[in-house]
Motif scaffolding. Structure first.
Motif, mmCIF file in Angstrom:
data_model
loop_
_atom_site.group_PDB
_atom_site.id
_atom_site.type_symbol
_atom_site.label_atom_id
_atom_site.label_comp_id
_atom_site.label_asym_id
_atom_site.label_seq_id
_atom_site.Cartn_x
_atom_site.Cartn_y
_atom_site.Cartn_z
ATOM 1 N N PRO A 140 9.986 7.102 -1.370
ATOM 2 C CA PRO A 140 10.737 8.091 -2.302
ATOM 3 C C PRO A 140 11.072 7.269 -3.425
ATOM 4 C CG PRO A 140 11.445 8.495 -0.024
ATOM 5 C CD PRO A 140 10.603 7.217 -0.145
ATOM 6 N N ARG A 158 -10.734 -3.336 9.116
ATOM 7 C CA ARG A 158 -10.214 -2.150 9.735
ATOM 8 C C ARG A 158 -11.269 -1.292 9.612
ATOM 9 N NH1 ARG A 158 -8.692 0.408 5.215
ATOM 10 N NH2 ARG A 158 -7.733 -0.619 3.163
ATOM 11 N N ASP A 182 -3.404 -4.383 6.173
ATOM 12 C CA ASP A 182 -2.038 -3.594 6.732
ATOM 13 C C ASP A 182 -1.259 -3.262 5.674
ATOM 14 O OD1 ASP A 182 -1.279 -6.269 5.800
ATOM 15 O OD2 ASP A 182 -0.268 -6.830 7.548
ATOM 16 N N GLY A 183 -1.675 -3.181 4.601
ATOM 17 C CA GLY A 183 -0.555 -2.671 3.647
ATOM 18 C C GLY A 183 -0.165 -3.692 2.778
ATOM 19 N N SER A 184 0.211 -5.028 3.213
ATOM 20 C CA SER A 184 0.531 -6.137 2.737
ATOM 21 C C SER A 184 -0.231 -7.332 2.608
ATOM 22 C CB SER A 184 2.029 -6.544 3.409
ATOM 23 O OG SER A 184 2.095 -6.600 4.447
ATOM 24 N N HIS A 185 -1.030 -7.582 3.666
ATOM 25 C CA HIS A 185 -1.874 -8.956 3.639
ATOM 26 C C HIS A 185 -3.207 -8.492 3.180
ATOM 27 C CE1 HIS A 185 1.422 -9.810 6.462
ATOM 28 N NE2 HIS A 185 1.419 -10.971 5.833
ATOM 29 N N ARG A 234 7.530 15.070 4.835
ATOM 30 C CA ARG A 234 6.896 16.287 4.108
ATOM 31 C C ARG A 234 5.395 16.314 4.706
ATOM 32 N NH1 ARG A 234 2.769 13.997 0.689
ATOM 33 N NH2 ARG A 234 3.002 11.686 0.485
ATOM 34 N N ARG A 262 -5.424 7.648 0.480
ATOM 35 C CA ARG A 262 -5.002 6.070 0.304
ATOM 36 C C ARG A 262 -4.540 5.693 1.560
ATOM 37 N NH1 ARG A 262 -1.684 4.571 -4.632
ATOM 38 N NH2 ARG A 262 -2.784 5.488 -6.485
ATOM 39 N N PHE A 263 -5.194 4.459 1.872
ATOM 40 C CA PHE A 263 -4.744 3.718 3.084
ATOM 41 C C PHE A 263 -3.515 3.439 3.165
ATOM 42 C CE2 PHE A 263 -3.792 -0.701 4.720
ATOM 43 C CZ PHE A 263 -4.114 -0.160 6.101
ATOM 44 N N ALA A 264 -2.791 3.587 4.393
ATOM 45 C CA ALA A 264 -1.434 3.487 4.654
ATOM 46 C C ALA A 264 -1.207 2.444 5.756
ATOM 47 C CB ALA A 264 -0.965 5.020 4.915
ATOM 48 N N MET A 319 -13.014 0.542 6.338
ATOM 49 C CA MET A 319 -13.586 -0.293 5.306
ATOM 50 C C MET A 319 -14.946 -0.550 5.577
ATOM 51 S SD MET A 319 -11.777 -0.813 2.646
ATOM 52 C CE MET A 319 -12.224 -1.897 1.635
ATOM 53 N N TYR A 351 -5.209 6.811 6.559
ATOM 54 C CA TYR A 351 -5.242 7.136 5.344
ATOM 55 C C TYR A 351 -4.268 8.437 5.084
ATOM 56 C CZ TYR A 351 -8.583 3.650 4.009
ATOM 57 O OH TYR A 351 -9.477 2.337 3.736
ATOM 58 N N ALA A 357 0.864 -1.311 -0.026
ATOM 59 C CA ALA A 357 -0.158 -0.121 0.092
ATOM 60 C C ALA A 357 0.909 1.233 0.043
ATOM 61 C CB ALA A 357 -0.759 -0.129 1.251
ATOM 62 N N LEU A 358 1.891 1.199 0.751
ATOM 63 C CA LEU A 358 2.743 2.311 1.058
ATOM 64 C C LEU A 358 3.722 2.639 -0.324
ATOM 65 C CD1 LEU A 358 3.591 2.879 4.761
ATOM 66 C CD2 LEU A 358 2.508 4.650 3.095
ATOM 67 N N TYR A 372 -4.472 -0.610 -2.911
ATOM 68 C CA TYR A 372 -4.215 -0.228 -1.402
ATOM 69 C C TYR A 372 -5.532 -0.145 -0.646
ATOM 70 C CZ TYR A 372 -6.309 3.813 -3.744
ATOM 71 O OH TYR A 372 -7.273 4.503 -4.796
ATOM 72 N N GLU A 373 -6.817 -0.510 -1.049
ATOM 73 C CA GLU A 373 -7.822 -0.890 -0.187
ATOM 74 C C GLU A 373 -8.026 -2.282 -0.144
ATOM 75 O OE1 GLU A 373 -8.707 1.672 1.370
ATOM 76 O OE2 GLU A 373 -10.772 2.396 0.713
ATOM 77 N N CYS A 374 -7.095 -3.124 -0.701
ATOM 78 C CA CYS A 374 -7.498 -4.520 -0.732
ATOM 79 C C CYS A 374 -6.590 -5.049 0.454
ATOM 80 C CB CYS A 374 -7.097 -5.097 -2.165
ATOM 81 S SG CYS A 374 -8.011 -4.519 -3.484
ATOM 82 N N THR A 375 -5.863 -4.581 1.455
ATOM 83 C CA THR A 375 -5.047 -5.149 2.384
ATOM 84 C C THR A 375 -5.524 -4.670 3.606
ATOM 85 O OG1 THR A 375 -3.347 -3.627 2.610
ATOM 86 C CG2 THR A 375 -3.115 -5.218 0.820
ATOM 87 N N ALA A 404 -6.226 -1.198 -9.817
ATOM 88 C CA ALA A 404 -5.857 0.046 -9.459
ATOM 89 C C ALA A 404 -5.910 0.465 -8.071
ATOM 90 C CB ALA A 404 -6.417 1.093 -10.422
ATOM 91 N N ASP A 405 -6.996 0.238 -7.335
ATOM 92 C CA ASP A 405 -7.052 0.760 -6.214
ATOM 93 C C ASP A 405 -6.652 -0.822 -5.079
ATOM 94 O OD1 ASP A 405 -9.083 -1.278 -6.865
ATOM 95 O OD2 ASP A 405 -10.647 -0.329 -5.574
ATOM 96 N N PHE A 413 2.857 4.252 -2.664
ATOM 97 C CA PHE A 413 2.899 5.468 -3.428
ATOM 98 C C PHE A 413 3.402 6.928 -2.772
ATOM 99 C CE2 PHE A 413 -0.383 5.532 0.079
ATOM 100 C CZ PHE A 413 -0.254 6.644 0.393
ATOM 101 N N ASP A 414 3.866 6.370 -1.402
ATOM 102 C CA ASP A 414 4.253 7.277 -0.409
ATOM 103 C C ASP A 414 5.836 7.403 -0.293
ATOM 104 O OD1 ASP A 414 3.517 9.512 1.446
ATOM 105 O OD2 ASP A 414 4.608 8.566 2.625
ATOM 106 N N LYS A 424 -1.004 -2.262 14.907
ATOM 107 C CA LYS A 424 -1.016 -3.711 15.148
ATOM 108 C C LYS A 424 -0.501 -3.698 16.644
ATOM 109 C CE LYS A 424 0.593 -5.414 10.736
ATOM 110 N NZ LYS A 424 1.689 -5.986 9.982
ATOM 111 N N VAL A 459 -2.361 0.378 9.610
ATOM 112 C CA VAL A 459 -3.550 -0.173 10.782
ATOM 113 C C VAL A 459 -2.648 -0.175 11.954
ATOM 114 C CG1 VAL A 459 -3.395 -2.437 10.456
ATOM 115 C CG2 VAL A 459 -5.240 -1.617 11.046
ATOM 116 N N GLU A 479 9.105 9.519 5.017
ATOM 117 C CA GLU A 479 9.775 10.583 4.686
ATOM 118 C C GLU A 479 9.187 11.941 5.218
ATOM 119 O OE1 GLU A 479 12.790 10.800 2.273
ATOM 120 O OE2 GLU A 479 13.109 8.942 3.009
#
Lengths: 371, 371
Positions: A298, B204, A345-348, B150, B126-128, B207, B118, A292-293, A340-343, A337-338, A295-296, B132, B130, B148
């Motif tokens: 560098p 989470r 915790d960002g990865s699962h 910003r 965008r979701f970033a 959603m 988000y 998910a992250l 980032y809404e599908c997890t 495309a979306d 996009f943020d 834990k 959660v 980073e």
């Protein structure tokens, strides 16, 4: 000042007091016949070494080589295990002795340590119910179905993230049981990979992506996902290769590898080991889904793309060396495309992410199976 | 014989030992500035009576009439609460004191008692990440972001199924905070309903379907879903109607009602009470999503269709009586043809089901808001 609650309202909120649908299910009725799923007429799948080891485990109990400790432990998680039967019972119960209680933070106990059940013949399976149990306990006995008496095919899925010492399926004392309607008569598909492959973090076992694909393709899908531990070790490849017959190997272990170099080095070795006993079995290498992250960051998606490219090249090198039965699939696009809404915790992936993965993988697997 | 595990393998499987991504997050660093979200420059929404009561609660602390006990208790669940801020902090931490620990069986602790965050301005969130946390505990302190430096807009969502006594947002000691980029400047949308409205069983908080719609519509969405307890009582309507201003009322309480007759009787009364203070505010009545087991029941979907029809007719009668600002939407189709895959237990949507619900509701709500 941070707001404080009033003293009269300081107790925990317990939705199960007010919502029966949130409460755990009651115990089984007295007139119940208990079946061992490892004995007929029910059929069990998902534990490729069950006949020799007699335990619910995804790897051999005594492999020829010592397995990595984490793989050896996580092999006792029952992800991908299924029980299929045909019965006219109006009731379905389960008695389960887990290796330990549920305790994960980003996965519902129903997915971690519960079972779910689908009704219907292969190709027409529909989700029906999930075990609602006391998740503080390692043992449970629950009623899964109370339905009209008629013949039904039932498919139960084992827990994704806990071990099962014992399980018994309960039906009405006067009900009959038969073997299930047969699936497509082919060896199983094997999915090797990470926590994502194992099913973290589906809300119930039937929503792990290999389980969704098993329904759609009407075939057995063995789940060899190892949370944090799918790293392409040769000893794991050698253990997997001792499976008698396999219709397809899916290698989906990118997300657990430390680097692109690790993938470049392990894929050729892993494939070579599989090829010793499975010379022409199709192999599909799938790169990881996005984080998910990205996009943020560098460096954005650069790290993932580098690893994706490393896998693509490793597969092309194997093809060039004369092995046409291996393919590569870019996993980046599976969740859409979306993504980032599908997890959770960002990865699962959640059930949403897993359905998207299955949607993307299904046509690719069909093409391989049909060719 | 039911298979037994070997004595040497009888311990619980603990995936967090082998998968860092499964483990709980570490405590905050020392150089942290803690913000109270109820004081500027952060902005809090979701608790319509916060200014008078100073507690994280979805109903007035001292309503004019006694509320049903279950509604009074569940009002302390923080579903729909949000914290929005703009900061250049490279770190984001949370310190939370819950009313009680997570304990639901078919909902991940992250959804029941966790927060998610988000990144992005309204319309580009965008979701970033959660929380834990140790889900056996009622208090937690966790790091949510390490990014980073910003400027970013952040939106945090409160837990769906537990109460929050205290919460503090931690940023780097040398970071700045500003009010968030404004959303569309309109009163909030109010969603009244059931456990489904409340967000059971999202993985989470972001959603739950009202939270998804809040992002898409760039407006505040108040969550007044009460698990098992959304029954259209007049005293609840009177409490809701004391909200100063509302852009839209969504009434989604079918699934908790005992019968079609109950809906026929309560809808006109509920609407009449809302109309006393909100004479022309749009109202959308939504009937329930399907239950998974309908396909297997002798009466199929008859009960749901009867209730759907009762609501449609109740709305049409109100329209005929001269109120053009009320509409009905058949909820049956929101989750799609494979709706039976969209729930964890046959009735409570997963993230998959909630995204489908938001997909179906979004164009209807846009049409109302644009007209």
């Amino acid at each position: 000042m941070t707001p404080q609650t009033k003293a009269t309202e300081s107790k925990a909120v317990d939705a199960t007091r007010f919502d029966p649908a949130m409460a755990t299910a009651g115990k089984a009725e007295a007139d119940t016949r208990w079946l061992d799923p490892s004995e007929g007429p029910a059929q069990m799948s998902g534990f490729a070494w069950f006949d020799q080891d007699r335990i619910y485990r995804r790897m051999p109990a005594t492999p020829l080589e010592v397995l990595p400790q984490s793989v050896d432990s996580l092999a006792n998680c029952t992800a991908g295990g299924t029980i299929r039967l045909r019965t006219d019972s109006p009731r379905l119960m389960l008695r389960v002795e887990l290796r330990g209680p549920a305790r994960m933070v980003h996965m519902a106990p129903t997915g971690e340590a519960g079972f779910d059940v689908y009704i219907g013949e292969p190709g027409a399976e529909r989700f029906a119910s999930v075990t609602k149990f006391d998740s503080a306990q390692a043992d449970y006995e629950v009623t899964l179905l109370n339905v009209e008496r008629r013949w039904r095919d039932l498919t139960l899925h084992f827990p994704l993230y806990q071990g099962v010492n014992r399980v018994e399926v309960g039906i009405a004392g006067d009900a009959s049981v038969e073997p299930p309607t047969p699936q497509i008569d082919e060896p199983p598909l094997l999915f090797y990979g990470t926590s994502i492959t194992q099913g973290g973090c589906a809300t119930r076992p039937g929503m792990a992506y290999p389980a969704i694909l098993a329904r759609r393709l009407q075939r057995v899908c063995l789940n060899l996902g190892f949370s944090g531990s799918g790293r392409g070790e040769p000893e794991v490849a050698r253990a997997l290769s001792t499976i008698d017959a396999c219709r397809l190997f899916v290698l989906d272990y990118d997300a657990n590898c430390p680097s692109a170099e690790h993938l470049q080095q392990t894929i050729p070795v892993f494939v070579e080991i599989l090829r010793e006993r499975h010379a022409t079995t199709p192999i599909l290498v799938v790169s990881r889904v996005p984080s998910a992250l990205e996009f943020d960051r560098p460096d954005g998606d650069a790290t993932r793309l580098e690893r994706m490219q490393a896998q693509r090249e490793a597969v092309e090198a194997i093809q060039t060396a004369g092995d046409p039965a291996i393919q590569f699939l870019d996993g980046s696009l599976l969740m859409g495309a979306d993504h980032y809404e599908c997890t959770v915790d960002g990865s699962h992936p959640t059930d949403l992410g897993f359905l998207r993965m299955a949607d993307g993988l299904e046509p690719v697997l069909r093409q391989i199976l049909d060719s």
